[in-house]
Design an enzyme around this catalytic site. Structure first.
Site, PDB file in Angstrom:
ATOM      1  N   GLY A  85       0.809  -1.220   0.000  1.00 52.02           N
ATOM      2  CA  GLY A  85       0.000   0.000   0.000  1.00 52.02           C
ATOM      3  C   GLY A  85       0.839   1.266   0.000  1.00 52.02           C
ATOM      4  N   ALA A  86       2.160   1.126   0.084  1.00 49.72           N
ATOM      5  CA  ALA A  86       3.029   2.315   0.131  1.00 49.72           C
ATOM      6  C   ALA A  86       3.089   3.030  -1.215  1.00 49.72           C
ATOM      7  CB  ALA A  86       4.437   1.936   0.578  1.00 49.72           C
ATOM      8  N   SER A  95       3.753  -0.258  -6.723  1.00 48.70           N
ATOM      9  CA  SER A  95       3.239  -0.547  -8.079  1.00 48.70           C
ATOM     10  C   SER A  95       2.928   0.738  -8.825  1.00 48.70           C
ATOM     11  CB  SER A  95       1.960  -1.377  -8.021  1.00 48.70           C
ATOM     12  OG  SER A  95       2.112  -2.446  -7.177  1.00 48.70           O
ATOM     13  N   ARG A 113      -6.013  -9.894  -8.832  1.00 50.97           N
ATOM     14  CA  ARG A 113      -6.990  -8.823  -8.562  1.00 50.97           C
ATOM     15  C   ARG A 113      -7.602  -8.419  -9.895  1.00 50.97           C
ATOM     16  NH1 ARG A 113      -2.408  -5.666  -5.387  1.00 50.97           N
ATOM     17  NH2 ARG A 113      -2.507  -6.776  -3.417  1.00 50.97           N
ATOM     18  N   ARG A 156      -8.060   1.262  -1.891  1.00 51.94           N
ATOM     19  CA  ARG A 156      -7.715   0.426  -3.048  1.00 51.94           C
ATOM     20  C   ARG A 156      -8.751  -0.684  -3.241  1.00 51.94           C
ATOM     21  NH1 ARG A 156      -1.800  -2.298  -3.250  1.00 51.94           N
ATOM     22  NH2 ARG A 156      -2.856  -3.940  -2.103  1.00 51.94           N
ATOM     23  N   ARG A 168      -1.811  -7.255   6.435  1.00 51.87           N
ATOM     24  CA  ARG A 168      -0.890  -6.372   5.715  1.00 51.87           C
ATOM     25  C   ARG A 168      -0.438  -5.198   6.593  1.00 51.87           C
ATOM     26  NH1 ARG A 168      -0.934  -6.930  -0.353  1.00 51.87           N
ATOM     27  NH2 ARG A 168      -1.697  -9.039  -0.619  1.00 51.87           N
ATOM     28  N   ASP A 194       4.596  10.603  -0.112  1.00 48.67           N
ATOM     29  CA  ASP A 194       3.492  11.441   0.362  1.00 48.67           C
ATOM     30  C   ASP A 194       2.843  12.021  -0.893  1.00 48.67           C
ATOM     31  OD1 ASP A 194       1.797  13.096   1.671  1.00 48.67           O
ATOM     32  OD2 ASP A 194       3.298  14.070   2.934  1.00 48.67           O
TER      33      ASP A 194
HETATM   34  P1  ADP Z   1       1.865  -1.134  -3.312  1.00 55.26           P
HETATM   35  O1  ADP Z   1       2.193  -1.558  -4.705  1.00 55.26           O
HETATM   36  O2  ADP Z   1       3.037  -0.627  -2.569  1.00 55.26           O
HETATM   37  O3  ADP Z   1       1.091  -2.159  -2.542  1.00 55.26           O
HETATM   38  P2  ADP Z   1       0.001   0.697  -4.635  1.00 55.26           P
HETATM   39  O4  ADP Z   1       0.864   1.266  -5.709  1.00 55.26           O
HETATM   40  O5  ADP Z   1      -1.014  -0.319  -5.029  1.00 55.26           O
HETATM   41  O6  ADP Z   1       0.898   0.139  -3.417  1.00 55.26           O
HETATM   42  O7  ADP Z   1      -0.708   1.921  -3.908  1.00 55.26           O
HETATM   43  C1  ADP Z   1      -1.706   1.723  -2.930  1.00 55.26           C
HETATM   44  C2  ADP Z   1      -2.878   2.675  -3.189  1.00 55.26           C
HETATM   45  O8  ADP Z   1      -2.461   4.007  -2.879  1.00 55.26           O
HETATM   46  C3  ADP Z   1      -3.346   2.667  -4.647  1.00 55.26           C
HETATM   47  O9  ADP Z   1      -4.756   2.742  -4.673  1.00 55.26           O
HETATM   48  C4  ADP Z   1      -2.700   3.930  -5.238  1.00 55.26           C
HETATM   49  O10 ADP Z   1      -3.478   4.480  -6.257  1.00 55.26           O
HETATM   50  C5  ADP Z   1      -2.632   4.848  -4.017  1.00 55.26           C
HETATM   51  N1  ADP Z   1      -1.470   5.763  -4.000  1.00 55.26           N
HETATM   52  C6  ADP Z   1      -0.188   5.474  -4.324  1.00 55.26           C
HETATM   53  N2  ADP Z   1       0.613   6.537  -4.141  1.00 55.26           N
HETATM   54  C7  ADP Z   1      -0.171   7.538  -3.687  1.00 55.26           C
HETATM   55  C8  ADP Z   1       0.073   8.906  -3.302  1.00 55.26           C
HETATM   56  N3  ADP Z   1       1.288   9.459  -3.340  1.00 55.26           N
HETATM   57  N4  ADP Z   1      -0.968   9.627  -2.867  1.00 55.26           N
HETATM   58  C9  ADP Z   1      -2.209   9.094  -2.796  1.00 55.26           C
HETATM   59  N5  ADP Z   1      -2.527   7.817  -3.158  1.00 55.26           N
HETATM   60  C10 ADP Z   1      -1.507   7.040  -3.587  1.00 55.26           C
HETATM   61  P1  5GP Z   2       0.707  -7.959  -3.460  1.00 57.55           P
HETATM   62  O1  5GP Z   2      -0.110  -9.153  -3.031  1.00 57.55           O
HETATM   63  O2  5GP Z   2       0.176  -6.673  -2.853  1.00 57.55           O
HETATM   64  O3  5GP Z   2       0.887  -7.889  -4.941  1.00 57.55           O
HETATM   65  O4  5GP Z   2       2.168  -8.164  -2.861  1.00 57.55           O
HETATM   66  C1  5GP Z   2       2.347  -8.372  -1.490  1.00 57.55           C
HETATM   67  C2  5GP Z   2       3.801  -8.247  -1.125  1.00 57.55           C
HETATM   68  O5  5GP Z   2       4.536  -9.265  -1.777  1.00 57.55           O
HETATM   69  C3  5GP Z   2       4.416  -6.919  -1.576  1.00 57.55           C
HETATM   70  O6  5GP Z   2       5.161  -6.398  -0.485  1.00 57.55           O
HETATM   71  C4  5GP Z   2       5.339  -7.298  -2.704  1.00 57.55           C
HETATM   72  O7  5GP Z   2       6.490  -6.472  -2.729  1.00 57.55           O
HETATM   73  C5  5GP Z   2       5.717  -8.715  -2.302  1.00 57.55           C
HETATM   74  N1  5GP Z   2       6.187  -9.536  -3.413  1.00 57.55           N
HETATM   75  C6  5GP Z   2       5.740  -9.571  -4.692  1.00 57.55           C
HETATM   76  N2  5GP Z   2       6.447 -10.455  -5.419  1.00 57.55           N
HETATM   77  C7  5GP Z   2       7.378 -10.979  -4.583  1.00 57.55           C
HETATM   78  C8  5GP Z   2       8.445 -11.935  -4.744  1.00 57.55           C
HETATM   79  O8  5GP Z   2       8.695 -12.486  -5.803  1.00 57.55           O
HETATM   80  N3  5GP Z   2       9.179 -12.219  -3.641  1.00 57.55           N
HETATM   81  C9  5GP Z   2       8.958 -11.635  -2.434  1.00 57.55           C
HETATM   82  N4  5GP Z   2       9.747 -11.987  -1.429  1.00 57.55           N
HETATM   83  N5  5GP Z   2       7.984 -10.737  -2.250  1.00 57.55           N
HETATM   84  C10 5GP Z   2       7.204 -10.411  -3.302  1.00 57.55           C
END
Ligand code: ADP
Ligand code: 5GP
Length: 211
Positions: free
Chosen positions: A26-27, A30, A56, A149, A160, A184
């Site tokens: 969620g940081a 992606s 998803r 999300r 998570r 941020d």
């Molecule tokens: P991760 O890949 O780290 O799990 P995501 O890229 O899916 O995180 O981001 C989580 C959610 O936060 C998404 O819905 C995305 O659109 C939103 N988001 C990402 N960066 C920001 C930001 N700087 N400000 C507001 N919302 C954001």
């Molecule tokens: P998500 O389910 O949100 O796609 O991913 C969950 C977590 O798994 C995220 O922190 C992502 O960075 C991590 N992740 C995705 N692919 C891999 C992988 O191949 N190896 C490991 N160790 N973590 C992964």
């Protein structure tokens, strides 16, 4: 002089350094990654991980992940097909050797999006990536982003958020990451990410324009 020449030659032959992006779910990893791949088409390649979690909406098998059963994943791990693997929020995730090789064979910067245990495991390999941590501005913002999300059940969301606390602590350990970015404002965070990767980006561009 010769030493410098040969060390430069060797590093050019080895190709660009891979990049590990890590940080709590969620940081914004992606989101940042997609922006980067879009702006720098033909520079970056995504290491497509394997996972046992369900896709998803909008995710595509072979592009976002290889979606596999636990049996298939475990067989691959037992067979030595993976560089690293970990269990996160009740599902298995792993980087196959093929995923990284596919990208590196094209002379692209290989991006790995992996969680904390994966980072620890990659450090025991000779991959030598740049380690970048993407952090949320606060736990409250992280929770809001994850909720908005709308991809996780309440139970998964809690798992998570629990894992996020450990990931945030991990990122504070000295020497774990080369670059720490607080996501941020998205454009600010993206600017910092690009800045951290500029040297590798230029290396790839130079090679691609001279060939
Ligand atoms: P991760 O890949 O780290 O799990 P995501 O890229 O899916 O995180 O981001 C989580 C959610 O936060 C998404 O819905 C995305 O659109 C939103 N988001 C990402 N960066 C920001 C930001 N700087 N400000 C507001 N919302 C954001
Ligand atoms: P998500 O389910 O949100 O796609 O991913 C969950 C977590 O798994 C995220 O922190 C992502 O960075 C991590 N992740 C995705 N692919 C891999 C992988 O191949 N190896 C490991 N160790 N973590 C992964």
């Amino acid at each position: 002089m010769y030493v410098r020449y040969f060390s430069r030659l060797l590093s050019a032959m080895a190709g660009p350094r891979p990049v590990v992006l890590s940080g709590p779910s969620g940081a914004g990893k992606s989101t940042l990654l997609k922006k980067l791949m879009k702006e720098y088409d033909g520079v970056f390649g995504f290491s497509v991980s394997h996972t046992t979690r369900n896709p998803r909406p909008g995710e595509e098998n072979g592009r976002d992940y290889h979606y596999v059963t636990r049996d298939v994943m475990q067989a691959g791990i037992d067979n030595g097909d993976f560089i690293e693997s970990a269990v996160f929020s009740g599902n298995m995730y792993g980087t196959s050797k093929a995923a990284v090789q596919d990208v590196q064979a094209k002379n692209l910067i290989c991006i790995l999006d992996i969680e904390m245990q994966g980072v620890r495991n990659i450090k025991r390999t000779d991959l030598n990536p740049i380690y970048i941590s993407i952090q949320p501005p606060s736990m409250a913002v992280l929770e809001k982003r994850l909720r908005d999300r709308k991809t996780e059940s309440e139970e998964n969301l809690m798992k998570r958020l629990h894992a996020a606390k450990a990931a945030i602590e991990f990122s504070k350990e000295p020497g774990q990451f080369d670059v720490l970015i607080v996501n941020d404002n998205l454009e600010d965070a993206y600017g910092q990410l690009k800045n951290a990767l500029l040297e590798e980006i230029n290396k790839v561009k130079k090679v691609n324009t001279s060939s």
